[in-house]
Design a protein around this motif. Structure first.
Motif, short mmCIF file in Angstrom:
data_model
loop_
_atom_site.label_atom_id
_atom_site.label_comp_id
_atom_site.label_asym_id
_atom_site.label_seq_id
_atom_site.Cartn_x
_atom_site.Cartn_y
_atom_site.Cartn_z
N LEU A 84 7.14 -2.74 12.97
CA LEU A 84 7.42 -3.58 11.54
C LEU A 84 6.31 -3.52 10.66
N ARG A 85 5.35 -3.34 10.82
CA ARG A 85 3.98 -3.31 10.05
C ARG A 85 4.15 -1.65 9.68
N ALA A 86 4.61 -0.73 10.16
CA ALA A 86 4.75 0.49 9.55
C ALA A 86 5.90 0.57 8.66
N ALA A 87 7.02 -0.11 8.97
CA ALA A 87 8.33 -0.32 7.91
C ALA A 87 7.86 -1.02 6.74
N ALA A 88 6.77 -2.05 6.81
CA ALA A 88 6.31 -2.67 5.68
C ALA A 88 5.45 -1.88 4.71
N ARG A 89 4.51 -0.98 5.36
CA ARG A 89 3.78 -0.09 4.70
C ARG A 89 4.47 1.35 4.09
N ALA A 107 7.57 0.73 2.94
CA ALA A 107 8.26 -0.08 1.69
C ALA A 107 6.99 -0.41 0.60
N ARG A 108 5.91 -0.44 1.07
CA ARG A 108 4.87 -0.43 -0.24
C ARG A 108 4.51 0.87 -0.82
N LEU A 109 4.66 1.81 0.11
CA LEU A 109 4.61 3.10 -0.67
C LEU A 109 5.64 3.52 -1.57
N PHE A 110 6.82 3.12 -1.23
CA PHE A 110 8.27 3.33 -2.15
C PHE A 110 7.88 2.52 -3.31
N ASN A 111 7.27 1.24 -3.25
CA ASN A 111 7.18 0.48 -4.51
C ASN A 111 5.96 0.79 -5.32
N HIS A 112 5.18 1.82 -4.99
CA HIS A 112 4.15 2.01 -5.83
C HIS A 112 4.62 2.81 -7.11
N PRO A 113 4.03 2.32 -8.37
CA PRO A 113 4.64 3.26 -9.46
C PRO A 113 4.68 4.57 -9.56
N LEU A 114 3.85 5.19 -8.87
CA LEU A 114 3.70 6.63 -8.98
C LEU A 114 4.86 7.25 -8.25
N MET A 115 5.73 6.34 -7.30
CA MET A 115 6.76 7.00 -6.82
C MET A 115 8.03 6.60 -7.45
N LEU A 116 7.85 6.24 -8.58
CA LEU A 116 9.18 5.88 -9.54
C LEU A 116 10.00 7.05 -9.71
N PRO A 175 3.36 11.76 -2.68
CA PRO A 175 3.69 10.75 -1.89
C PRO A 175 2.24 10.73 -0.48
N PRO A 176 2.02 12.00 0.07
CA PRO A 176 0.91 11.80 0.81
C PRO A 176 -0.43 11.24 0.26
N LEU A 177 -0.74 11.35 -1.05
CA LEU A 177 -1.78 11.09 -1.60
C LEU A 177 -1.83 9.40 -1.56
N VAL A 178 -0.64 8.95 -2.13
CA VAL A 178 -0.25 7.45 -2.07
C VAL A 178 -0.32 6.75 -0.74
N ARG A 179 0.43 7.43 0.04
CA ARG A 179 0.35 6.95 1.60
C ARG A 179 -1.26 6.72 2.26
N ARG A 180 -1.99 7.97 1.85
CA ARG A 180 -3.27 7.59 2.32
C ARG A 180 -4.14 6.51 1.77
N TRP A 181 -3.91 6.42 0.44
CA TRP A 181 -4.37 5.10 -0.06
C TRP A 181 -4.02 3.83 0.47
N ILE A 182 -2.77 3.63 0.66
CA ILE A 182 -2.15 2.48 1.40
C ILE A 182 -2.52 2.15 2.67
N ASN A 183 -2.67 3.40 3.49
CA ASN A 183 -3.06 3.17 4.81
C ASN A 183 -4.78 2.93 4.80
N ARG A 184 -5.52 3.15 3.89
CA ARG A 184 -6.73 2.83 3.70
C ARG A 184 -6.70 1.31 3.40
N LYS A 185 -6.03 1.09 2.60
CA LYS A 185 -5.85 -0.53 2.04
C LYS A 185 -5.37 -1.39 3.30
N TRP A 186 -4.39 -0.98 4.05
CA TRP A 186 -3.94 -1.60 5.29
C TRP A 186 -4.83 -1.49 6.53
N GLY A 187 -5.87 -0.79 6.41
CA GLY A 187 -6.93 -0.70 7.45
C GLY A 187 -6.27 -0.18 8.74
N SER A 188 -5.46 1.24 8.47
CA SER A 188 -4.95 1.95 9.45
C SER A 188 -4.97 3.39 9.05
#
Length: 291
Positions: free
Chosen positions: A211-216, A218-227, A278-291
């Protein structure tokens, strides 16, 4: 004068009702004598262990309780749920069927059996069981959530969204309903609602890695750079590639070489963007989520 053991059993029931399984086990540890082998002691302990995902222990406790006291629908329901969580689907089916032989109209048993059918890839059979449960518990978050899961298995994304929304209307704080609503919203293109629901569900169940991975995600998909990538999220990449190539060569074939070249450059830029961002945004989000 109140019986201390009876008070402990009543408190265990209270903690189970408000989803505090660890407190249930604390209360039951203090039982002795006849109370320690009471039907409710086995039921509450088994249900609490199942909630804590200690399903092997739960199965042993519930089977001991059934051996001591005979078949009871509630005990068979939790036994079936624990067995299903362990992937022991034939045994889970047998437990639910035994419970339904005692009470054919028990909505929990019908839904539990439906979940076994879903796990076994029998979505149509699961749907029939859920509708039987709905006839006995029409305004139930569990029934609406099960309908959403059946719709997901059948590929009916809009029905899934409708049923998960209905489940939330019955219990806005239910984490399972939140997770289903988040998934359905993402599938139907509502990325913001999907992220909000998945984030809420993940916060309510911090131990659920999926569930945490799914939320992460979804956060990636909501990032403005993913528009720029969102319109293509639900389209088969091969279809997109074939379509782009067809446009490029189609324009060239009708003598519009300049437009063909321009579209090819836009398509190349889009491809590079889709590979890099996407990989760059994912890396940023993972760092923010602490994983």
């Amino acid at each position: 004068m109140n019986d201390p053991s009876e008070s402990r059993l009543q408190m265990a029931a209270h903690w189970l009702r408000i989803a505090r399984p660890e407190r249930v086990l604390d209360e039951l540890q203090g039982l002795s004598g006849d109370a320690a082998v009471d039907y409710r002691a086995y039921l509450f302990r088994g249900a609490a262990l199942h909630s804590l995902e200690r399903d092997v222990e739960a199965i042993d406790v519930l089977r001991d309780g059934l051996a001591q006291h005979g078949p009871f629908p509630d005990m068979l329901y939790f036994l079936g749920s624990a067995l299903r969580s362990e992937g022991r689907l034939p045994e889970a089916e047998a437990a639910y069927l035994q419970g339904l032989s005692l009470d054919p109209n028990d909505a929990n048993l019908l839904l539990g059996y439906a979940h076994v059918c879903l796990a076994a890839g029998q979505a149509e059979k699961a749907s029939a069981l859920v509708e039987r449960a709905a006839s006995h518990a029409p305004e139930s978050v569990a029934v609406s959530a099960a309908r959403a899961q059946v719709a997901f298995a059948l590929g009916k994304d809009r029905d899934m969204h409708r049923h998960s929304t209905e489940a939330l209307s019955y219990d806005p704080e239910d984490p399972n309903a939140r997770a289903l609503h988040g998934t359905a919203s993402m599938l139907n293109g509502d990325a913001r609602a999907g992220y909000n629901s998945l984030r809420s569900a993940a916060a309510a169940q911090p131990g659920d890695a999926d569930l945490r991975a799914a939320a992460r995600e979804a956060r990636l998909f909501n990032h403005p750079l993913m528009l720029p990538l969102r319109p293509f999220a639900r389209v088969n990449p091969l279809v997109v590639w074939i379509g782009a190539v067809a446009v490029i060569y189609g324009l060239r074939a009708v003598g519009l070489g300049f437009l063909s070249f321009g579209f090819a450059m836009i398509w190349f830029t889009f491809c590079v963007y889709s590979w890099v961002v996407p990989p760059l945004v994912r890396r940023w989000i993972n760092r923010k989520w602490g994983s």
